[in-house]
Design a protein around this motif. Structure first.
Motif, PDB file in Angstrom:
ATOM      1  N   LYS A 134      94.505-102.475   5.224  1.00 11.04           N
ATOM      2  CA  LYS A 134      93.783-101.211   5.089  1.00 11.04           C
ATOM      3  C   LYS A 134      93.096-101.114   3.720  1.00 11.04           C
ATOM      4  O   LYS A 134      91.912-100.808   3.630  1.00 11.04           O
ATOM      5  N   VAL A 151      90.471 -94.185  12.278  1.00 15.34           N
ATOM      6  CA  VAL A 151      90.201 -95.606  12.529  1.00 15.34           C
ATOM      7  C   VAL A 151      91.526 -96.357  12.490  1.00 15.34           C
ATOM      8  O   VAL A 151      92.219 -96.372  11.465  1.00 15.34           O
ATOM      9  N   TYR A 152      91.860 -96.953  13.634  1.00 20.29           N
ATOM     10  CA  TYR A 152      93.120 -97.696  13.749  1.00 20.29           C
ATOM     11  C   TYR A 152      92.890 -99.154  13.363  1.00 20.29           C
ATOM     12  O   TYR A 152      92.003 -99.811  13.903  1.00 20.29           O
ATOM     13  N   ARG A 198      87.251 -88.616  11.382  1.00 16.22           N
ATOM     14  CA  ARG A 198      87.216 -89.908  12.067  1.00 16.22           C
ATOM     15  C   ARG A 198      88.502 -90.655  11.808  1.00 16.22           C
ATOM     16  O   ARG A 198      88.885 -90.873  10.657  1.00 16.22           O
ATOM     17  N   VAL A 250      92.178 -93.960   7.815  1.00 16.89           N
ATOM     18  CA  VAL A 250      92.436 -95.333   8.239  1.00 16.89           C
ATOM     19  C   VAL A 250      93.950 -95.494   8.343  1.00 16.89           C
ATOM     20  O   VAL A 250      94.670 -95.271   7.369  1.00 16.89           O
ATOM     21  N   ALA A 262      83.091 -98.935  12.802  1.00 14.42           N
ATOM     22  CA  ALA A 262      83.478 -97.527  12.683  1.00 14.42           C
ATOM     23  C   ALA A 262      83.452 -97.076  11.217  1.00 14.42           C
ATOM     24  O   ALA A 262      82.979 -95.973  10.904  1.00 14.42           O
ATOM     25  N   LEU A 263      83.931 -97.911  10.314  1.00  8.62           N
ATOM     26  CA  LEU A 263      83.921 -97.555   8.898  1.00  8.62           C
ATOM     27  C   LEU A 263      82.504 -97.517   8.348  1.00  8.62           C
ATOM     28  O   LEU A 263      82.168 -96.659   7.518  1.00  8.62           O
ATOM     29  N   GLU A 291      85.148-103.897  15.620  1.00 12.44           N
ATOM     30  CA  GLU A 291      85.095-102.460  15.919  1.00 12.44           C
ATOM     31  C   GLU A 291      85.499-101.620  14.708  1.00 12.44           C
ATOM     32  O   GLU A 291      84.904-100.579  14.430  1.00 12.44           O
ATOM     33  N   VAL A 292      86.520-102.082  13.978  1.00 12.86           N
ATOM     34  CA  VAL A 292      86.979-101.348  12.800  1.00 12.86           C
ATOM     35  C   VAL A 292      85.874-101.310  11.747  1.00 12.86           C
ATOM     36  O   VAL A 292      85.577-100.261  11.162  1.00 12.86           O
ATOM     37  N   VAL A 339      87.417 -89.892   6.529  1.00  7.40           N
ATOM     38  CA  VAL A 339      87.950 -90.844   7.510  1.00  7.40           C
ATOM     39  C   VAL A 339      89.421 -91.078   7.196  1.00  7.40           C
ATOM     40  O   VAL A 339      89.812 -91.118   6.024  1.00  7.40           O
TER      41      VAL A 339
END
Length: 739
Positions: A524, A641-642, A639, A516, A488-489, A484-485, A514
């Protein structure tokens, strides 16, 4: 002495600087300290500076010029030994006709300070800025050489003809440096910068003074061959023809034949080439003033006066004259303009009043230019040149390599895709680097691997003053788990740069940025490196606190300069690491408002009047709650992003990746180990394997594998670093943002 395997350095920072990277154990074995001199023996003997590297102990990593000087191919054996080096009394060099005519001895010595040279070696003009000589500012050397040679300075290679004393010598401030059979720093007459003219006899009239120097004539590129710049060239030609051929029509329509144009574009994009080509196409004589060369002399005002006198005399004699001032920001700076600026502006204004004379100035830093030049009676028109896009880079490569023997597997589009932000000068350097690689392996033609390997050795001019994030060849496919990460990126960062037509077709603006966030040590920065490697982007990396300055206005200027460099290197990704230190919540700082002004500058750049094009901003932090909320609204870092801590499967993948070169005993089960390391971050997992290897070495320096006992000892020595309280806070923050 020690025999090692020679490897070509992939780092652009070491390229052409005369450096060999050795494992710290090898340095110790040779009794050397960092930046001592070593002798390298291959097909020939050369000398270089030794620096610690992160490669295996049996490997010596050489930059491209050093590899060639030693007569080695990548993978060949090289004998390394400590070298005795004397201070140089005299160093004489040979080079291209352009270099001999343009680079004065003083600038030559400035570029070579701190380097170790041996007769017969090739040496570049890139200053030794990895470990600069005390008192030397490498940026000064870069500016002077760039001002003399233009965009080709980073690729120019000279040959050491002779040295005194005989052998390997170190160039110092007192060394006599010069051209063989030419001027040197020991000459009684002071060395003149490129383009300087001899002083006229006392009392001589201005018309009798030599106007300017005649460097070797350069071939003029036809307008139709200006790939990517044909439209700006056509527009400039129209302006010139109207001003020079139809002044009566302009006057009848209420206009003026006076013409002043400012040509703006990134360094190396071809501004001067375009102006010269258009001047030749319309039959105008081009009289040039090199801004950096003029300001470097004591008689700057006289040199400007002489050049303008030549231009006015030619125009009055019936010639069509184009006065070209290159890098005009050096001559007319915006910050604290010297008295010379006012004199130059008045002289240009007077010259433009001459019928048949037009002014064209070029700059790659319009924000650093004195705004008075843009007055209506001077350079009131502006022409912008953009960076080459993929199609243009492909065509440029095709033309540059048209006369070069290539193998059948060469795919120029694939090479162009790997060169975002490259300008013509960079692609010329790429061709040269590929030729060096092909020659080192004894090939008669250049292959696709030569071109792709050369990409990593050429640092584009647009990135020459920026700290870049090294991807190490990592892509998102090599990042385990995090589906998912990664998705999203990819959508937020890569899609806007790779599919701008799709966003335009759907009538929506691409995301600007974004954020992160996640616990420390969970990958990260690694994810960003993989993202950059996947998208083949130029990445400008900035630690949050690097932009903060105690002096008023300096932090805001640094932010503006950061985004200007990113625009010049587009498509680009600006990576703001530790962004919470750069953009904290406003109103609560105790630093005289510096942080508040930086936040305001960031907001302006991200969502201001001038939109970002082909630039995406990514911030990384483990404290998202400390960031100013205005930075996180739509249109900015919209955005979020976790990046969660790794689970058991992800930890197993991390262990396999970190230990891919580590020999494990049969009792080591990485999947089981990953399941047991609850609370360990990705960095912790890698640290466990590193500690296990060190434990094996403590038992025996001849250890050949890592056993389960070593792993168990390492687990006891490396505790989990993830804080359960922080994990809970970050998870709650992510849940609130989703809600």
């Amino acid at each position: 002495m020690i025999t090692l395997v020679a490897r070509l350095a992939a780092s652009a920072a070491d390229a052409r600087r005369g450096v060999v990277r050795l494992h710290p154990e090898v340095l110790d074995a040779l009794g050397l300290r960092s930046w001592d001199a070593v002798t390298l023996t291959g097909a020939r003997v050369t000398t270089a500076l030794a620096a610690p590297g992160d490669g295996p102990p049996g490997q010596a990593t050489l930059d491209d010029v050093t590899l060639s000087n030693a007569g080695l191919a990548d993978g060949a054996g090289v004998v390394v030994a400590a070298a005795g080096v004397e201070p140089a009394r005299r160093v004489l060099l040979t080079g291209s006709r352009l270099a001999r005519a343009s680079v004065p001895p003083e600038t030559l010595r400035l570029a070579l300070l701190g380097k170790i040279v041996t007769p017969g070696d090739a040496v570049s003009l890139l200053p030794q800025d990895l470990e600069p000589v005390p008192g030397l500012d490498p940026s000064v050397a870069r500016r002077r050489v760039a001002g003399a040679l233009g965009g080709a300075w980073t690729t120019e290679l000279l040959t050491v003809a002779s040295v005194e004393p005989v052998g390997a010598v170190a160039v110092g401030p007192s060394s006599v440096v010069g051209w063989q059979d030419g001027p040197s720093t020991a000459d009684a007459e002071p060395a003149r910068p490129a383009g300087a003219v001899p002083a006229a006899p006392a009392g001589a009239p201005a018309a009798a003074r030599p106007s300017a120097p005649a460097p070797p004539p350069e071939p003029v590129v036809a307008v139709e061959d200006l790939v990517g710049n044909t439209e700006p060239a056509r527009r400039l030609a129209e302006w010139l023809e109207l001003s020079l051929d139809r002044p009566d029509l302009l006057a009848r329509l209420g206009g003026s034949a006076r013409l002043g144009v400012l040509v703006v574009g990134p360094e190396g994009v071809g501004k001067t080439t375009l102006v010269r080509s258009v001047a030749a196409a319309v039959g105008a004589r081009c009289v040039e003033i090199a801004g950096p060369g003029v300001v470097a002399t004591a008689d700057a005002a006289q040199r400007v006066h002489d050049a303008l006198a030549v231009a006015r005399t030619a125009a009055r004699g019936g010639e069509r004259v184009l006065l070209l001032v290159t890098d005009v920001d050096a001559l007319l700076p915006a910050a604290a303009p010297p008295p010379l600026s006012t004199l130059v502006l008045d002289a240009l204004r007077e010259a433009l009043a001459t019928p048949g004379l037009v002014l064209v100035a070029t700059t790659s830093a319009p924000e650093a230019l004195d705004p008075r030049l843009r007055a209506p009676d001077l350079a009131d028109r502006e022409l912008g040149l953009a960076l080459p896009d993929l199609r243009v880079r492909t065509e440029l490569l095709r033309r540059l390599l048209a006369s070069v023997p290539l193998t059948d597997d060469v795919d120029l589009r694939a090479v162009a895709e790997r060169t975002p932000g490259f300008v013509v000068a960079d692609l010329v350097a790429l061709r040269r680097e590929a030729a060096v690689r092909a020659a080192l392996r004894g090939a008669e033609d250049i292959g696709q691997p030569d071109l792709l390997d050369a990409v990593g050795s050429v640092r584009p001019l647009s990135m020459s003053s920026s700290a870049t994030l090294r991807t190490g060849g990592i892509t998102l496919d090599q990042v385990g788990d995090m589906v998912e990460v990664k998705q999203a990126l990819t959508e937020a960062v890569l899609w806007p740069l790779q599919y701008p037509d799709s966003f335009a077709r759907l009538g929506v603006a691409a995301p600007r940025g974004v954020l992160v966030y996640g616990p420390p040590g969970c990958g990260k920065t690694f994810l960003l490196r993989a993202l950059a490697g996947t998208g083949q982007l130029n990445v400008i990396a900035v630690k949050g606190a690097e932009l903060l300055d105690k002096y008023v206005g300096e932090s805001e200027r640094a932010v503006r300069e950061l985004f200007r460099r990113a625009a010049d290197a587009a498509p680009a990704l600006v990576f703001l690491d530790e962004v919470d230190a750069l953009a904290p919540r406003r109103g609560g700082s105790t630093d005289s408002g510096v942080a508040d002004r930086v936040v305001a500058a960031l907001l302006t750049e991200l969502d201001g009047a001038e939109p970002l094009r082909d630039v995406v901003v990514v911030g990384a932090t483990n404290r998202p709650d400390l960031i100013d909320p205005a930075l996180l609204r739509p249109g900015r870092l919209e955005r979020l992003v976790y990046v969660p801590p790794p689970d058991a499967a992800a930890r197993a993948d991390i262990l396999r990746a970190a230990g891919r070169n580590t020999p494990f005993a049969e009792d080591v089960d990485l999947d089981a180990l990953g399941a047991e390391l609850d609370g360990y971050s990705a960095a912790d997992c890698a640290a466990v394997l590193r500690e296990a290897a060190l434990t094996a070495m403590r038992e025996s320096r001849e250890a050949a594998e890592v056993t389960g006992a070593h792993i168990a000892a390492a687990r006891a020595a490396v505790p989990a670093s993830l804080d359960p309280v922080q994990l809970a806070e970050l998870a709650a923050y992510a849940e609130r943002r989703r809600g």
